[in-house]
Write a protein that holds these residues in place. Structure first.
Motif, PDB file in Angstrom:
ATOM      1  N   TYR A 127     -91.384 -35.513 -27.535  1.00 34.14           N
ATOM      2  CA  TYR A 127     -91.793 -35.971 -28.876  1.00 34.14           C
ATOM      3  C   TYR A 127     -90.598 -36.581 -29.604  1.00 34.14           C
ATOM      4  O   TYR A 127     -90.702 -37.679 -30.174  1.00 34.14           O
ATOM      5  CB  TYR A 127     -92.365 -34.804 -29.665  1.00 34.14           C
ATOM      6  N   GLY A 166     -89.531 -39.903 -27.977  1.00 33.93           N
ATOM      7  CA  GLY A 166     -90.401 -41.009 -28.336  1.00 33.93           C
ATOM      8  C   GLY A 166     -90.045 -41.601 -29.695  1.00 33.93           C
ATOM      9  O   GLY A 166     -90.024 -42.825 -29.871  1.00 33.93           O
ATOM     10  N   ILE A 167     -89.752 -40.725 -30.667  1.00 35.99           N
ATOM     11  CA  ILE A 167     -89.370 -41.199 -31.999  1.00 35.99           C
ATOM     12  C   ILE A 167     -88.051 -41.952 -31.948  1.00 35.99           C
ATOM     13  O   ILE A 167     -87.885 -43.023 -32.545  1.00 35.99           O
ATOM     14  CB  ILE A 167     -89.283 -40.008 -32.979  1.00 35.99           C
ATOM     15  N   ARG A 168     -87.094 -41.402 -31.212  1.00 37.66           N
ATOM     16  CA  ARG A 168     -85.777 -42.044 -31.117  1.00 37.66           C
ATOM     17  C   ARG A 168     -85.843 -43.403 -30.438  1.00 37.66           C
ATOM     18  O   ARG A 168     -85.234 -44.376 -30.897  1.00 37.66           O
ATOM     19  CB  ARG A 168     -84.817 -41.122 -30.356  1.00 37.66           C
ATOM     20  N   LEU A 169     -86.580 -43.486 -29.338  1.00 36.63           N
ATOM     21  CA  LEU A 169     -86.665 -44.753 -28.622  1.00 36.63           C
ATOM     22  C   LEU A 169     -87.427 -45.798 -29.426  1.00 36.63           C
ATOM     23  O   LEU A 169     -87.095 -46.990 -29.394  1.00 36.63           O
ATOM     24  CB  LEU A 169     -87.313 -44.547 -27.254  1.00 36.63           C
ATOM     25  N   HIS A 170     -88.459 -45.367 -30.138  1.00 39.28           N
ATOM     26  CA  HIS A 170     -89.205 -46.308 -30.984  1.00 39.28           C
ATOM     27  C   HIS A 170     -88.279 -46.905 -32.046  1.00 39.28           C
ATOM     28  O   HIS A 170     -88.279 -48.114 -32.288  1.00 39.28           O
ATOM     29  CB  HIS A 170     -90.383 -45.599 -31.640  1.00 39.28           C
ATOM     30  N   ARG A 171     -87.466 -46.042 -32.674  1.00 40.66           N
ATOM     31  CA  ARG A 171     -86.532 -46.525 -33.684  1.00 40.66           C
ATOM     32  C   ARG A 171     -85.462 -47.428 -33.054  1.00 40.66           C
ATOM     33  O   ARG A 171     -85.073 -48.458 -33.631  1.00 40.66           O
ATOM     34  CB  ARG A 171     -85.874 -45.332 -34.377  1.00 40.66           C
ATOM     35  N   THR A 177     -84.410 -54.990 -31.962  1.00 45.02           N
ATOM     36  CA  THR A 177     -85.188 -56.203 -32.212  1.00 45.02           C
ATOM     37  C   THR A 177     -84.848 -56.831 -33.554  1.00 45.02           C
ATOM     38  O   THR A 177     -84.716 -58.058 -33.666  1.00 45.02           O
ATOM     39  CB  THR A 177     -86.691 -55.885 -32.164  1.00 45.02           C
ATOM     40  N   PRO A 179     -93.626 -49.144 -41.955  1.00 45.01           N
ATOM     41  CA  PRO A 179     -94.859 -49.408 -41.196  1.00 45.01           C
ATOM     42  C   PRO A 179     -96.104 -49.534 -42.051  1.00 45.01           C
ATOM     43  O   PRO A 179     -97.070 -50.152 -41.648  1.00 45.01           O
ATOM     44  CB  PRO A 179     -94.957 -48.199 -40.249  1.00 45.01           C
ATOM     45  N   LYS A 224     -85.785 -49.342 -30.455  1.00 46.17           N
ATOM     46  CA  LYS A 224     -86.388 -50.643 -30.193  1.00 46.17           C
ATOM     47  C   LYS A 224     -86.456 -51.489 -31.462  1.00 46.17           C
ATOM     48  O   LYS A 224     -86.204 -52.703 -31.429  1.00 46.17           O
ATOM     49  CB  LYS A 224     -87.791 -50.464 -29.615  1.00 46.17           C
ATOM     50  N   GLU A 225     -86.808 -50.843 -32.580  1.00 44.02           N
ATOM     51  CA  GLU A 225     -86.853 -51.580 -33.849  1.00 44.02           C
ATOM     52  C   GLU A 225     -85.474 -52.133 -34.196  1.00 44.02           C
ATOM     53  O   GLU A 225     -85.342 -53.299 -34.607  1.00 44.02           O
ATOM     54  CB  GLU A 225     -87.345 -50.662 -34.965  1.00 44.02           C
ATOM     55  N   VAL A 267     -87.621 -46.923 -20.756  1.00 36.95           N
ATOM     56  CA  VAL A 267     -88.205 -48.210 -21.146  1.00 36.95           C
ATOM     57  C   VAL A 267     -88.354 -49.147 -19.948  1.00 36.95           C
ATOM     58  O   VAL A 267     -89.257 -49.986 -19.911  1.00 36.95           O
ATOM     59  CB  VAL A 267     -87.369 -48.862 -22.271  1.00 36.95           C
TER      60      VAL A 267
END
Length: 299
Positions: A215, A218-223, A229, A284, A225-226, A258
């Protein structure tokens, strides 16, 4: 007095590779006859949107069913249920199977050990089922593809509608998300919230369908990626912002999960247009508006 509409489907092996396939759909209302005792070789989601009835579980207990509610019928597990005498209930059901069932079960979206689930409402679930019924029109060449997509939507809608687990209000998940970028172990996260590691694992598994480590990752990787990018921060700075002091470890972890290295991931996102790029990650719930260049500059 009751009314019934049903359709059955026979998806081919190629359709099973979509992950989930719909085997049948039905809409029923009124004083329906009891179902079972019986067992099935597939999963069925029975959505009760109005009325009441009963469910007899394999342990011999009879439980009252009051709409809105969901009955999970799992393969090879006996079930026996029926609408209450008189008005009965409004029921819609979807039969499904496929290799993705295991993943949805692990994520908590299918609960074979919990045959009766109270819901907050059934609007989104019924909308997904309505898409299946519309796809069932005669001669539809995309029937299996459309119904497969709708089953995925149905499982998500039912997960969101669980009355005992409204998304966005789980204090454990909220607390973990708030502290996700701190360099803490799972045991330290548990201690911060007055829990043992085992209690934290059980709470996160129940709320998110995964371990606390996954969990948080997932939060860390999502951030990450943001940031990769939407900013020009070096990879080392991105790593620190998402809780990793070792950039090499972050890069290995990112690549493994990823499928591409952070630098390569950034390159694949393309280059921004000079006069339309912002290095600020938007909230978001406050998405940027798309308008003309003149209106954007004059705002």
């Amino acid at each position: 007095m009751y009314h019934t509409w049903m359709r059955s489907f026979s998806p081919a092996p190629v359709h099973h590779r979509l992950g989930l396939v719909c085997l049948g759909v039905g809409l029923q209302y009124g004083a329906l006859p009891a179902v079972g005792p019986r067992t099935l070789d597939h999963h069925t989601a029975v959505v009760i949107s109005a009325g009441s009835g009963w469910l007899r579980t394999p342990d011999g207990r009879t439980r009252t069913v009051t709409a809105p509610a969901l009955l999970w019928l799992a393969p090879d597990i006996p079930h026996h249920y029926g609408a209450a005498p008189g008005r009965g209930w409004d029921e819609s059901f979807v039969d499904f199977t496929g290799p993705a069932v295991a993943a949805y079960t692990e994520l908590g979206c299918i609960e074979p050990d919990r045959p009766l689930v109270p819901l907050t409402d059934t609007a989104d679930a019924r909308a997904a089922i309505a898409r299946i019924t519309r796809a069932a029109r005669s001669g539809n060449p995309l029937l299996e593809v459309e119904t497969s997509a709708a089953v995925h939507e149905l499982l998500i809608a039912l997960r969101r509608a669980r009355a005992d687990d409204t998304p966005g209000t789980d204090p454990v998940l909220d607390a973990l998300a708030r502290d996700a970028f701190l360099p803490l172990s799972v045991a330290e996260h548990a201690a911060r919230h007055g829990m043992t590691p085992a209690e934290l694992r059980a709470a996160v598994r129940r709320g998110a369908g995964c371990s606390p480590k996954d969990y948080l990752l997932g939060i860390r990787l999502h951030r990450a990626k943001e940031l990769l990018t939407a900013t020009e921060l070096p990879v080392a700075a991105v790593a620190r912002r998402v809780g990793y002091d070792d950039p090499a470890y972050f890069s290995r972890l990112f690549t493994r999960r990823v499928g591409t290295a952070p630098v390569r991931f950034r390159e694949r996102q393309g280059r921004p247009l000079p006069d339309s790029w912002s290095d600020r990650v938007p909230h978001p719930e406050k998405s940027p508006m798309i308008g003309s260049r003149h209106s954007a500059r004059s705002a």
